[in-house]
Every structure is written in structure tokens, then in C-alpha cells.
Motif scaffolding. Structure first.
Motif, mmCIF file in Angstrom:
data_model
loop_
_atom_site.group_PDB
_atom_site.id
_atom_site.type_symbol
_atom_site.label_atom_id
_atom_site.label_comp_id
_atom_site.label_asym_id
_atom_site.label_seq_id
_atom_site.Cartn_x
_atom_site.Cartn_y
_atom_site.Cartn_z
ATOM 1 N N THR A 570 0.833 -1.202 0.000
ATOM 2 C CA THR A 570 0.000 0.000 0.000
ATOM 3 C C THR A 570 0.867 1.250 0.000
ATOM 4 O OG1 THR A 570 -1.769 -1.145 1.184
ATOM 5 C CG2 THR A 570 -1.792 1.253 1.241
ATOM 6 N N GLY A 571 1.890 1.276 0.849
ATOM 7 C CA GLY A 571 2.782 2.424 0.898
ATOM 8 C C GLY A 571 3.520 2.639 -0.404
ATOM 9 N N ARG A 572 4.016 1.550 -1.013
ATOM 10 C CA ARG A 572 4.753 1.679 -2.273
ATOM 11 C C ARG A 572 3.833 2.176 -3.389
ATOM 12 N NH1 ARG A 572 6.744 -3.719 -1.523
ATOM 13 N NH2 ARG A 572 6.128 -4.249 -3.658
ATOM 14 N N MET A 573 2.622 1.666 -3.417
ATOM 15 C CA MET A 573 1.686 2.099 -4.459
ATOM 16 C C MET A 573 1.263 3.557 -4.248
ATOM 17 S SD MET A 573 1.349 -0.185 -6.729
ATOM 18 C CE MET A 573 3.079 -0.579 -6.432
ATOM 19 N N GLY A 574 1.119 3.967 -2.986
ATOM 20 C CA GLY A 574 0.788 5.360 -2.708
ATOM 21 C C GLY A 574 1.849 6.300 -3.236
ATOM 22 N N GLU A 575 3.117 5.936 -3.066
ATOM 23 C CA GLU A 575 4.205 6.764 -3.578
ATOM 24 C C GLU A 575 4.165 6.859 -5.103
ATOM 25 O OE1 GLU A 575 7.658 4.906 -2.037
ATOM 26 O OE2 GLU A 575 7.340 5.574 0.040
ATOM 27 N N ARG A 576 3.835 5.744 -5.763
ATOM 28 C CA ARG A 576 3.782 5.759 -7.226
ATOM 29 C C ARG A 576 2.585 6.568 -7.728
ATOM 30 N NH1 ARG A 576 5.003 0.276 -10.244
ATOM 31 N NH2 ARG A 576 5.037 1.849 -11.901
ATOM 32 N N VAL A 577 1.453 6.453 -7.025
ATOM 33 C CA VAL A 577 0.291 7.263 -7.406
ATOM 34 C C VAL A 577 0.610 8.742 -7.273
ATOM 35 C CG1 VAL A 577 -2.068 7.879 -6.773
ATOM 36 C CG2 VAL A 577 -1.410 5.479 -6.891
ATOM 37 N N GLU A 578 1.308 9.114 -6.202
ATOM 38 C CA GLU A 578 1.682 10.517 -6.013
ATOM 39 C C GLU A 578 2.562 11.006 -7.153
ATOM 40 O OE1 GLU A 578 4.130 13.346 -2.825
ATOM 41 O OE2 GLU A 578 3.626 11.264 -2.321
ATOM 42 N N ALA A 579 3.543 10.207 -7.538
ATOM 43 C CA ALA A 579 4.450 10.632 -8.606
ATOM 44 C C ALA A 579 3.708 10.791 -9.932
ATOM 45 C CB ALA A 579 5.577 9.604 -8.753
ATOM 46 N N VAL A 580 2.804 9.871 -10.229
ATOM 47 C CA VAL A 580 2.066 9.956 -11.490
ATOM 48 C C VAL A 580 1.086 11.113 -11.475
ATOM 49 C CG1 VAL A 580 0.400 8.754 -12.956
ATOM 50 C CG2 VAL A 580 2.350 7.510 -12.021
ATOM 51 N N THR A 581 0.443 11.327 -10.319
ATOM 52 C CA THR A 581 -0.545 12.403 -10.189
ATOM 53 C C THR A 581 0.057 13.751 -10.548
ATOM 54 O OG1 THR A 581 -1.827 11.229 -8.515
ATOM 55 C CG2 THR A 581 -2.005 13.628 -8.547
ATOM 56 N N LEU A 582 1.270 13.990 -10.139
ATOM 57 C CA LEU A 582 1.901 15.281 -10.390
ATOM 58 C C LEU A 582 2.136 15.536 -11.872
ATOM 59 C CD1 LEU A 582 4.474 15.289 -7.446
ATOM 60 C CD2 LEU A 582 2.354 16.617 -7.629
ATOM 61 N N GLY A 583 2.136 14.458 -12.661
ATOM 62 C CA GLY A 583 2.382 14.634 -14.085
ATOM 63 C C GLY A 583 1.128 14.626 -14.942
ATOM 64 N N LEU A 584 -0.043 14.422 -14.336
ATOM 65 C CA LEU A 584 -1.277 14.366 -15.119
ATOM 66 C C LEU A 584 -1.799 15.768 -15.396
ATOM 67 C CD1 LEU A 584 -3.153 11.409 -13.374
ATOM 68 C CD2 LEU A 584 -1.847 11.354 -15.498
ATOM 69 N N ASP A 585 -2.369 15.953 -16.572
ATOM 70 C CA ASP A 585 -2.910 17.260 -16.920
ATOM 71 C C ASP A 585 -4.341 17.169 -17.430
ATOM 72 O OD1 ASP A 585 -2.479 16.004 -19.296
ATOM 73 O OD2 ASP A 585 -1.163 17.540 -20.148
ATOM 74 N N ARG A 586 -5.019 16.044 -17.153
ATOM 75 C CA ARG A 586 -6.415 15.875 -17.538
ATOM 76 C C ARG A 586 -7.238 15.578 -16.294
ATOM 77 N NH1 ARG A 586 -6.594 11.346 -21.904
ATOM 78 N NH2 ARG A 586 -8.672 11.211 -20.956
ATOM 79 N N LEU A 587 -8.327 16.321 -16.147
ATOM 80 C CA LEU A 587 -9.155 16.182 -14.958
ATOM 81 C C LEU A 587 -9.764 14.790 -14.855
ATOM 82 C CD1 LEU A 587 -10.247 17.777 -12.531
ATOM 83 C CD2 LEU A 587 -12.227 18.383 -13.936
#
Length: 846
Positions: A570-587
Motif C-alpha cells: 500500500t505504501g509503495r503504491m501510494g508513492e507511485r500514485v503521487e508521482a504519477v498524479t503530479l504529471g497528469l494534466d487531464r481532470l
């Protein structure tokens, strides 16, 4: 193509079958009744001291294949490597049907006391040879299994000439012509034909290879098999060796064994990495699966048909062997009549006569499957069908497809009691029993209260089985808010009182049904390729899913890691979601992790995520990113962009309204909505549907703290041409306000009543689409609120009366449509049409 048996007697026949070195080579197609018949005859007559079969040489538990299984079953072989970024895993299947020659070579050979062995290069080493390593193999990249197979296209010269000679266009059909159709084909004749066919295939494949590397896998496999045959000959100096291999390999193996060992035989198989773990297990399979895998090694089109051919031939009665296709035809006609197809006795007579004529014209010793399909298509089918309708997955017509289903068969294999199973299979049974949920033959319902630690452990186990695709449990009802359709939806549009927790309104129970059965065991065996234990396998599956890096895969992996009780992942996936979220530009992309995180936050008490500051911070980050993207939102065009925006706004606003964790984002979200609405419906502004969605989102926020008069202005509503689209966007976002505050639609209703007929017709298609976005209960609530005084029908429903003339015109159109359908499908059941017509005529409300 029948050939007479040699007339020199049994001894001469044996001499022709067994070489001077005491080896009897049996070239086979891997699912072939004719090959099976030859293998069984040779074993019974020659009584070999050893039977050597093409199959993974590292599988040495031949005794397991001797148990009383019911084919079709398959030998699964897999390999697994633990890597820093997760588990790398792949597997292959070697299927056995009741008409597979390898199946009878093993069992009949053991019955006469022969030393039975598999001699092919182990599959994981085939991967190594073919791809040069394990890291970049297609099977390893996505972790999925592969059915062991090769392409049917075997050459550009030999096969084309053979195809032209036989009149068949596909490899399995050519093999039928050569070996299967004649039930009187002798073993000697079969061996000659199969050897010639296999040698031609292999010779042309060699000629087509541009470099030696192009044939590296075949050469490595043949080197390994030749070395195994030499070893068996050294261990059994007297007696016959029966070698059962694919026809394309037999000629090359005979050439090798006729000369001293080559260097590639002496050097042995390539070495596998030390960290590579391999395994084998028997699994049940089915004829639909065998039919789906069409490769030269893995599958057989129409396995049910070949099963019938095999069983009919085993009786020894000519009438049984000759009558297989007649039986299939009779069953097909009966099934089609039952389905409502208009087939008469004359149709059956005509089809059978055509089938017999085609068989005679093609010089078939008996009618065959393609004779049947071609007869059906020529006598009963008026449409164009595929040239390969007898063997294709879709014959192009319901009649042909029904015959294909019968020829495919529906048999499902069964493993015998006492079959060795991987540890994971036993762990599934033991843990379910230990937690009070034994896997019995009947489904049992369990209500699990996630307030209780023991029930949470049970729920986590069942979630793990779900992730592994082991069908031992089915989630009937998840934790939810009372009256809400799902765990994330808001039960009403009002904000809870300050300080109140949303989770206080949640029903913390889940309802599961649990049962055992053969499918559970088979899927557990397949899951064991991912790991020796349930937890290890689940981790491997989830890490594999997240390997794509797509936000949807990462979010679903994060959710499943929580549901399965895997805090480290869960912790590892949370970190990856955070990293990807910062790069998304579509709502719309951001709403995927937003939904998951909101669910985890809302049910943290029962999902054991309470106090997880990292998940709370991630929810805040995703919510903030949604607001930032809305602030920077550019003009949205009509169609898909506006529709995606509407769906995303509904989820974002619901999240802000429902979650206290996002409550302080509401002012900034409201300001962003106002700013976007101020762009207006100008050339550089948003399309009508986007404006409707933005208006609906603003209404949702305002409904939490309604104004004194409760009125709402239809801000941004365009002219009638775009009003339907505007409504579609509005109701996608705010349709559920029809239940909570239907009065907000009054100004819109008043404006709509001012339209003339022309304006209404322009907007009608999109208005209907807008209404389709409402749930039935929302649609009824809005209709009840907006109906004119005195306009209620029986039971309080609105009486939207259709004029009789319009209704009569609709019935005429419906009858014309039914007539057109029946031209292609045949007469449909009268009850079906009568029900539809009665339903149309008896009521006047759509």
C-alpha cells in the motif's frame, strides 16, 4: 487416399516400422485420432522397452499422468524469478485430450511395462534459447501464460503444393486429408504419410530460414531430444524404443540418430539462472479452451468432433466411424429447430444429400466436418460465409456457428483424487477451513462485520482469492452508506453537520458467498505460478498490474493492496500514485485515484487504514490537483471532451462535498467554477455540454448551503440548438438533485415551456440523451415534480399520452422491423412478438 496394408505378414510390417537401431519413430500431430490409433497399435504389438514422448524433460512425475483423470487436462509448466521491482513469472500449457497420441503413449506404454519419459527441452530453456534471456520475453513482460504453440503456416512452397493437391487451405484440414478421414488407414500407411508430411514441412522451414539463428529453437530442441534418445538406447540396449514426436521433428531426429552425436548434443542444454524457480502441475482444461488455442502444438479446432471420431473408431465398428458426421448433422438440426430456425425434413434430406455428394467428389472415405459445413452453407444459408467456416472461430452465420459449437464440444476435464498439487492449493483449502469458511460443494453465505478483527481477516483472505482469480468467493454486498448504490456515492446532496464524520453513516458489513469445486482447484493451480503462498502470489499479481505505470492500474492496485491487507505494498503504491498524479494534466484521469482515495478515507476504520497519514496526504494532493486543473481548464469542445468533463466534475464535487478532508477546498473550487462559467458560450469559450456540466457542478456546491429562495439561474444556457447538449452536461453532474432539491429545475422548466415545436425538435435528441443520464428513481422524482396540475395518471405517474395515430404508426414500423429481422434469422417465437405488440398497444405512456 486409402493405401492397402503390406501383404508380407506381421513380421514384415514390424520390420518396416522398426529401424535397424531398434527405434520406431512415430511422427504425430499433437491432437490426432489417427496418430493416437497408430500409437496404441504400435505399443500393443511392439511392446517397447521405452516410450519417449515429446514433452518437457524436466517433468519426471509420469506416475501422475497414470491416475484416473478425465481429459481434457493439461500439464502446466512455469518459471518465476524474484526481482527488485517484483516477481517475473510466465507459464505454458501442454494440453492432453482423449484423442491426443502423447496421452496414450504415456498410459499405454506404462501399461506394458515400458520406461516412459518426456524428452523435449524444458519450456523455460526454450524461452532462454528463443529470446536470449528471460527479461524481455513477451510472456514475462506481462506475466500472462501462453499455450505452447507454433503457427499453422508451415511453408510457402511445400504446403502450397500440398494444399493445392488436397484442395484444403488450412494445415489442420490438410492433415485431415492425409491421415484422419480414412477410417481404414493402416498403421504402416499412417507412418509413411506422416513421415513424408513432416519431412516436407521441416525441409521447407529450413530452406526459408535466412540465418541459423532463425532455426535456433528447433535445433536446440532436436539436439536435446536426440541426446535423450541416445541415453535411453544406452540404458536399454535390447528391445524397441518407441519415439513419439511432432511430425516436423521426426525426420531431423532420424538424421541425427543415423550419425555420430553432433556438438550441440554433447554440450547439453543451456544453463538457467540460479535464481530461476520452475515448477509443474496438472490442471484441468476444456474443449472450448482447446479450440481457442489454434497453434500446431497447443490446440485443435473442433475438439468435440475429433473426440467423437476417436471414440467411434475405438469401437471397431465401421458404421460407428462412418456415422459421426451424420450424428452431428442430426444434432445440429434438432438444436436449430429448438432455437426457432425453420428447418424442414426436406432441408435435412437436401443437406445430407449435398454432404454425401461433396464427400464423394472430394474422394473422402466418409463424410467429414467440412463436407457438413459446406453442405449446410450451400443448401440452407443464403448469405456469404467465410471460406474457412468449418474451422474458423466465427463461421459468419447462426446456422454455421451452431454446428461449430457442437463440433467444438463442451467437455471439461477432471483431475483424479491423489493428484499432486502445489502448496498454494492446499493453503487455500486449509485457510478457508481454519477461518470457518470451508470450501464445500454448495455456496454458503457469510456476513462479515469489518468492525471485528476476525471478520476483517476473513474478508482479506477472500479479497486475495479474488485478485488471484480463484472463484472460491463472490462479493455480494460491500460496505456502504444506507440507501446508497455504492460505497463512494453521496446518499444525499446535503453536507453533514460540522464535526460529523461521514463514516458514521456506513454499514460496515460485507456479504460473501463461498463454495468449493473443481474450478477452484484448477484456478488455484494456475495461480501458483505467481508464488508458493497466497501472499506471495497476490504480491506478484499486483506488482505486475502496476508495472504499466498507468494511473488507473496504479489506483486499482493501491485499492486491492488495502483490501488484501498488504500495508507495505500500500505504501509503495501510494508513492507511485503521487508521482504519477503530479504529471497528469487531464481532470478525468485524476478522478480515478480520487475515487479510490476517497473510498479508503471514508472506510478507513474498516479497511484498517485509519491513521495512515500518507493516504490522507495523498487524498489532499489529488483533490488539490483537481482544483488546479479546473482553474487552468481550456475551452472544451463538443462531444467526448465535454462528456469527459461532465463525468469528472460530478466525481470531484461529490468528493469535496462528502469528505471533511477536502472541505477547505470548496471555496477555491466554487471560484474556479464561476470563472469558467464567465467564459460564456463564445467562440473561444466552452461547448454547451461543458457549460451545462459547470452549471450543475456549481449547483451541487450551492445545494450544501442553499440560498433563501432556493432558486437557481440556468447560467450559460444557449439557444435551442445547443440546449439539449447543455441539459446533458447538467444532468450528468447534478441529476441526483432531482431527488434532493427538484425545485432547482423550475426555472429551466419554465424556459423550456416557451419553445415552439421547431425549437423543441432541434433540442430533442440531446434532451433524450440528457434524460438517459438520470437513474430511474431520479427520472421519476423529476417527472413527479414537474408534471402539470391534474396531470397525474394512475398511481401518481405522469400521464404523457401518445396520440392514437402516432401509436398506430409506431406499430406499423415495428411490424416492418420484425419482418426484416426474420428474413435473416427465421421466424421468431410468436410469444415474443405478441408480448412486444401487446406492450406497445396497451399503454399510452412511453
Amino acid at each position: 487416399m486409402a493405401e492397402p496394408a503390406p501383404e508380407d505378414g506381421a513380421d514384415a510390417e514390424i520390420d518396416a516400422e522398426v529401424g535397424a537401431d531398434g527405434i520406431c519413430w512415430v511422427p504425430v500431430r499433437h491432437h490426432s485420432p489417427a496418430a493416437t490409433r497408430a500409437v496404441r497399435d504400435l505399443v500393443a504389438r511392439l511392446r517397447p522397452v521405452a516410450v519417449l514422448v515429446e514433452g518437457p524433460a524436466d517433468y519426471r512425475r509420469v506416475d501422475q499422468l497414470l491416475l484416473p483423470h478425465e481429459p481434457p487436462v493439461a500439464l502446466m509448466t512455469w518459471w518465476r524469478r524474484e526481482r527488485p521491482d517484483g516477481t517475473q513469472v510466465a507459464y505454458a500449457l501442454y494440453p492432453f485430450a482423449v484423442f491426443s497420441p502423447e496421452w496414450h503413449a504415456v498410459r499405454d506404454g506404462a501399461a506394458v511395462g515400458a520406461d516412459v519419459r518426456f524428452i523435449d527441452l524444458p519450456w523455460h530453456l526454450q524461452v532462454l534459447v528463443e529470446h536470449g534471456g528471460y527479461a524481455d520475453t513477451p510472456a514475462a513482460a506481462d506475466g500472462e501464460g501462453v499455450a505452447l504453440q507454433r503457427a499453422d503456416e508451415v511453408s510457402e512452397t511445400f504446403f502450397e503444393r500440398l494444399s493445392a493437391h488436397t484442395g484444403r487451405r488450412e494445415m489442420s484440414a490438410v492433415w485431415d486429408e492425409v491421415a484422419e478421414i480414412d477410417p481404414g488407414l493402416t498403421t504402416s500407411a499412417y507412418l509413411r504419410r506422416a513421415a513424408v508430411l513432416g519431412a516436407g514441412i521441416r525441409a521447407n522451414a529450413d530452406a526459408r530460414a535466412g540465418r541459423p539463428d532463425d532455426r535456433a529453437l528447433d535445433l536446440a530442441r532436436e539436439a536435446h531430444m536426440a541426446a535423450e534418445v541416445r541415453r535411453a538406447r544406452a540404458e536399454h540396449s535390447d528391445g524397441v524404443l518407441l519415439v513419439v514426436t511432432g511430425a516436423a521433428h521426426t525426420a531431423a531426429l532420424r538424421e541425427r540418430l543415423g550419425a555420430p552425436p553432433r556438438s550441440d548434443e554433447a554440450q547439453g542444454a543451456p544453463a538457467a539462472p540460479e535464481d530461476l524457480e520452475t515448477g509443474h502441475a496438472l490442471v484441468r482444461t476444456s474443449y472450448p479452451e482447446l479450440d481457442e488455442h489454434r497453434g500446431y502444438l497447443a490446440g485443435q479446432p473442433s475438439p468435440g468432433y475429433y473426440d467423437r471420431v476417436h471414440r467411434a473408431g475405438a469401437t471397431g465398428r465401421a458404421e460407428d466411424a462412418d456415422g459421426v458426421t451424420d450424428v452431428v448433422l442430426a444434432e445440429a438440426v434438432a438444436a436449430l429447430r429448438k432455437a426457432g430456425a425453420p428447418l424442414s425434413a426436406a432441408d435435412l434430406v437436401a443437406t445430407r444429400a449435398t454432404m454425401l455428394g461433396l464427400a464423394s467428389l472430394r474422394d473422402h472415405a466418409r463424410p467429414w466436418r467440412d463436407d457438413l459445413v459446406d453442405a449446410l452453407t450451400s443448401t440452407l444459408v443464403k448469405d456469404t460465409v467465410a471460406a474457412d467456416a468449418a474451422t474458423s472461430a466465427d463461421g459468419g452465420h447462426p446456422l454455421v456457428n451452431r454446428v461449430r459449437e457442437l463440433m467444438r464440444g463442451d467437455a471439461v476435464g477432471r483431475l483424479a483424487p491423489g493428484t499432486d498439487l502445489p502448496p498454494l492449493v492446499h493453503e487455500v483449502e486449509d485457510r478457508c477451513a481454519r477461518l470457518g469458511m470451508p470450501l464445500g460443494p454448495r455456496a454458503t453465505t457469510y456476513t462479515l462485520d469489518l468492525e471485528q478483527a476476525d471478520d476483517r481477516e476473513r474478508a482479506q483472505l477472500l479479497q486475495r482469492l479474488r485478485v488471484l482469480d480463484v472463484p472460491a468467493a463472490r462479493l455480494v454486498r460491500d460496505v456502504r452508506a444506507p440507501g446508497a448504490p455504492g460505497p463512494v456515492d453521496v446518499p444525499d446532496a446535503r453536507r453533514p453537520a460540522p464535526g460529523a464524520r461521514v463514516t458514521e453513516r456506513v454499514d460496515p458489513t460485507q456479504e460473501w458467498t463461498v463454495r468449493g469445486g473443481p474450478a477452484v482447484g484448477a484456478r488455484a493451480v494456475l495461480a501458483s505460478r505467481f508464488g508458493a503462498s497466497i501472499e506471495q502470489a497476490v504480491l506478484a499479481v499486483l506488482v505486475r498490474r502496476a508495472a504499466s505505470g498507468e494511473v488507473a492500474d496504479l489506483a486499482s492496485t493501491l485499492l486491492d493492496a488495502v483490501l488484501c491487507g498488504l500495508p507495505d505494498l500500500t505504501g509503495r503504491m501510494g508513492e507511485r500514485v503521487e508521482a504519477v498524479t503530479l504529471g497528469l494534466d487531464r481532470l478525468d484521469e485524476l478522478t480515478v485515484p480520487l475515487d479510490v482515495l476517497l473510498r479508503l478515507h471514508r472506510f478507513e476504520r474498516w479497511y484498517a487504514t485509519a491513521g495512515r497519514a500518507d493516504l490522507d496526504a495523498l487524498l489532499r494532493l489529488v483533490g488539490l490537483r483537481c482544483v488546479e486543473l479546473l482553474e487552468r481548464l481550456g475551452p472544451q469542445a463538443s462531444g467526448a471532451p465535454s462528456q469527459a468533463l461532465a463525468r469528472a466534475l460530478r466525481r470531484v464535487v461529490d468528493a469535496v462535498v462528502a469528505s471533511p478532508a477536502l472541505q477547505d477546498l470548496e471555496p477555491r473550487l466554487a471560484a474556479a467554477l464561476v470563472a469558467q462559467l464567465e467564459r460564456g458560450a463564445t467562440r473561444s469559450g466552452h461547448a454547451p455540454e461543458a457549460l451545462g456540466a459547470l452549471t450543475g457542478a456549481r449547483w451541487l456546491l450551492e445545494s450544501a448551503t442553499p440560498s433563501a429562495d432556493g432558486s437557481r439561474t440556468p447560467q450559460g444556457a444557449p439557444d435551442p440548438v445547443g440546449t439539449g447538449e447543455w441539459y446533458a452536461g447538467l444532468l450528468t453532474v447534478a441529476g441526483h438533485l432531482a431527488l434532493a432539491a427538484p425545485e432547482i429545475f423550475d426555472p429551466l422548466d419554465a424556459a423550456l415551456r416557451q419553445w415552439d415545436d421547431a425549437d423543441f425538435r432541434l433540442a430533442l435528441p440531446d434532451l433524450r440523451r440528457a434524460a438517459g443520464n438520470l437513474l430511474p428513481r431520479e427520472r421519476r422524482a423529476l417527472l413527479d415534480h414537474l408534471r402539470p396540475p391534474g396531470g397525474a395518471g394512475p398511481g401518481g405517474a405522469s400521464a404523457l399520452v401518445v396520440p392514437p395515430a402516432v401509436l398506430a404508426d409506431l406499430l406499423v414500423r415495428e411490424d416492418a422491423l420484425w419482418t426484416l429481422v426474420e428474413q435473416h434469422t427465421g421466424p421468431l417465437r410468436t410469444a415474443t412478438r405478441a408480448t412486444g405488440a401487446a406492450g406497445s398497444a396497451s399503454g399510452s405512456t412511453p
